[in-house]
Design an enzyme around this catalytic site. Structure first.
Site, PDB file in Angstrom:
ATOM      1  N   ASP A  54       7.522   9.362   6.088  1.00  0.00           N
ATOM      2  CA  ASP A  54       8.221   8.086   5.981  1.00  0.00           C
ATOM      3  C   ASP A  54       9.426   8.171   6.911  1.00  0.00           C
ATOM      4  O   ASP A  54      10.228   9.113   6.802  1.00  0.00           O
ATOM      5  CB  ASP A  54       8.694   7.841   4.546  1.00  0.00           C
ATOM      6  CG  ASP A  54       7.542   7.561   3.597  1.00  0.00           C
ATOM      7  OD1 ASP A  54       6.439   7.259   4.089  1.00  0.00           O
ATOM      8  OD2 ASP A  54       7.746   7.660   2.376  1.00  0.00           O
ATOM      9  N   SER A  93      -2.140  11.297  -3.030  1.00  0.00           N
ATOM     10  CA  SER A  93      -1.079  10.951  -2.090  1.00  0.00           C
ATOM     11  C   SER A  93      -1.244  11.615  -0.723  1.00  0.00           C
ATOM     12  O   SER A  93      -1.508  12.818  -0.631  1.00  0.00           O
ATOM     13  CB  SER A  93       0.283  11.364  -2.674  1.00  0.00           C
ATOM     14  OG  SER A  93       1.310  11.173  -1.705  1.00  0.00           O
ATOM     15  N   HIS A 109       5.501   4.182   6.838  1.00  0.00           N
ATOM     16  CA  HIS A 109       4.642   5.304   6.456  1.00  0.00           C
ATOM     17  C   HIS A 109       3.718   5.682   7.613  1.00  0.00           C
ATOM     18  O   HIS A 109       2.749   4.982   7.911  1.00  0.00           O
ATOM     19  CB  HIS A 109       3.820   4.935   5.222  1.00  0.00           C
ATOM     20  CG  HIS A 109       2.921   6.044   4.737  1.00  0.00           C
ATOM     21  ND1 HIS A 109       3.253   6.872   3.685  1.00  0.00           N
ATOM     22  CD2 HIS A 109       1.710   6.465   5.163  1.00  0.00           C
ATOM     23  CE1 HIS A 109       2.275   7.745   3.477  1.00  0.00           C
ATOM     24  NE2 HIS A 109       1.318   7.528   4.377  1.00  0.00           N
ATOM     25  N   HIS A 126       1.169  12.132   1.236  1.00  0.00           N
ATOM     26  CA  HIS A 126       2.318  13.022   1.387  1.00  0.00           C
ATOM     27  C   HIS A 126       1.973  14.442   0.940  1.00  0.00           C
ATOM     28  O   HIS A 126       2.513  15.414   1.466  1.00  0.00           O
ATOM     29  CB  HIS A 126       3.514  12.495   0.591  1.00  0.00           C
ATOM     30  CG  HIS A 126       4.198  11.333   1.236  1.00  0.00           C
ATOM     31  ND1 HIS A 126       5.090  11.475   2.275  1.00  0.00           N
ATOM     32  CD2 HIS A 126       4.100  10.005   1.003  1.00  0.00           C
ATOM     33  CE1 HIS A 126       5.538  10.286   2.648  1.00  0.00           C
ATOM     34  NE2 HIS A 126       4.959   9.372   1.897  1.00  0.00           N
ATOM     35  N   GLU A 162       3.200  -0.912   4.544  1.00  0.00           N
ATOM     36  CA  GLU A 162       4.268   0.087   4.615  1.00  0.00           C
ATOM     37  C   GLU A 162       4.495   0.480   6.083  1.00  0.00           C
ATOM     38  O   GLU A 162       3.945   1.482   6.552  1.00  0.00           O
ATOM     39  CB  GLU A 162       3.915   1.319   3.786  1.00  0.00           C
ATOM     40  CG  GLU A 162       3.834   1.054   2.291  1.00  0.00           C
ATOM     41  CD  GLU A 162       3.698   2.335   1.471  1.00  0.00           C
ATOM     42  OE1 GLU A 162       3.622   3.431   2.084  1.00  0.00           O
ATOM     43  OE2 GLU A 162       3.666   2.241   0.229  1.00  0.00           O
ATOM     44  N   ALA A 201       1.192   6.403  -4.944  1.00  0.00           N
ATOM     45  CA  ALA A 201      -0.099   7.038  -5.236  1.00  0.00           C
ATOM     46  C   ALA A 201      -0.010   7.884  -6.501  1.00  0.00           C
ATOM     47  O   ALA A 201       1.017   8.496  -6.787  1.00  0.00           O
ATOM     48  CB  ALA A 201      -0.524   7.909  -4.069  1.00  0.00           C
TER      49      ALA A 201
END
Length: 246
Positions: free
Chosen positions: A161, A152, A213, A154, A210, A147
Site C-alpha cells: 500500500d 490476503s 494497493h 499482503h 483500491e 481480506a
C-alpha cells in the site's frame, strides 16, 4: 563446360535458397495469423497456487495453502516508511522490495515523493485487522475492504500500500485522483506492479477500488497486462470471479 556447370549449380543454389526463404516467410506469416509464434505470452511460467510464486493468486475463492504461509525472504525496502523499520508491516519479499525501491526512484525523478504505508501482514496480524473492521463496520462491509486471514495478498509479501509522503488521501480512494496516484497507475507496470483492485471490478475481485494497493507480479506479466488494457488477474488467467467467500 566445367564453367557452365559451375554457373548452373550456382543458379540452382540461389533458386533453391530463395524458394526456401519464401517458404519460411509464408510459414512464419501463417504462424503469426494462427497465434503460434514464440511471442505468445506463456501463462504457465509460474504457479498460481504456490504461495511462494510471484504469480500466486489469492482471493475470496482461493485461500493460501497453507493458510498460515509466511515468506522466508522478507526485507525492509530502502524507501520512506510510515512505521518504524522494526515493524513487520514495513517488510516485503526481497524481489518486491527492490522493485518498490526502483518505483520510488522513478517517482522522485518526476518530482513525486511516495511512502510505504503497509507491506507484509502475517496471518495473525490479518486476523486482528479483519476482526477490527468487522467490529466497526459489520461483516458485509468489512468483506469489501479487508481480506479474511489466509486470503490476503499482503500475507504473500508481494503487496504494497503506497501513499504520498505527506500522507494526503492515506489509504483512501481519493489517492487515485492525486498526481501521485495517477503516476503510479500509469507507470507501475514498468517496475512489475499492477493496481490489483481496479475501479469497477468488485464483481470480479471482491473488493472496492483500491488505487493505493500495488501487487508485484514481475515486469513481464505487468507489461503484458498493460498491453491488454489491464484486465484483473482473474480475467487474464481465466479464473472464476470471486465476489464473495464460499
Amino acid at each position: 563446360m566445367q564453367k557452365i556447370l559451375v554457373v548452373l549449380l550456382a543458379l540452382a543454389v540461389i533458386v533453391i535458397g530463395g524458394y526456401a526463404g519464401m517458404r519460411q516467410t509464408v510459414t512464419d506469416s501463417s504462424k503469426q495469423q494462427n497465434g503460434t509464434t514464440s511471442n505468445v505470452f506463456d501463462k504457465k511460467q509460474f504457479s498460481l497456487d504456490n504461495p511462494a510464486s510471484l504469480w500466486v493468486i489469492t482471493n475470496k475463492q482461493r485461500q493460501l495453502q497453507p493458510k498460515s504461509y509466511a515468506p522466508n525472504d522478507l526485507v525492509v525496502p530502502n524507501v520512506e516508511l510510515r512505521l518504524a523499520s522494526s515493524s513487520d508491516e514495513m517488510k516485503m519479499r526481497k524481489v518486491a522490495a527492490q522493485a518498490l525501491e526502483e518505483l520510488f526512484v522513478g517517482a522522485e525523478k518526476d518530482g513525486l515523493h511516495l511512502m510505504l504505508a503497509s507491506g507484509y501482514r502475517s496471518y495473525t496480524y490479518q486476523t486482528g485487522l479483519y476482526s477490527h473492521y468487522v467490529k466497526i463496520q459489520g461483516k458485509t462491509a468489512a468483506d469489501t475492504q479487508s481480506a479474511r486471514p489466509g486470503h490476503s495478498e499482503h500475507q504473500t509479501g508481494l503487496a504494497a500500500d503506497v501513499e504520498p509522503a505527506n500522507r494526503k488521501c492515506e489509504i483512501e480512494e481519493c489517492f487515485g485522483a492525486l498526481t501521485e496516484g495517477k503516476w503510479v497507475a500509469n507507470n507501475g507496470y514498468k517496475y512489475g506492479f499492477i493496481i490489483r483492485y481496479a475501479k469497477d471490478k468488485q464483481a470480479v475481485t471482491g473488493y472496492v477500488y483500491e488505487p493505493w494497493h500495488l501487487r508485484y507480479v514481475g515486469k513481464a506479466l505487468a507489461e503484458e497486462l498493460s498491453k491488454q488494457g489491464n484486465p484483473t488477474l482473474e480475467e487474464f488467467f481465466n479464473l472464476e470471479a470471486a465476489p464473495d467467500y464460499p
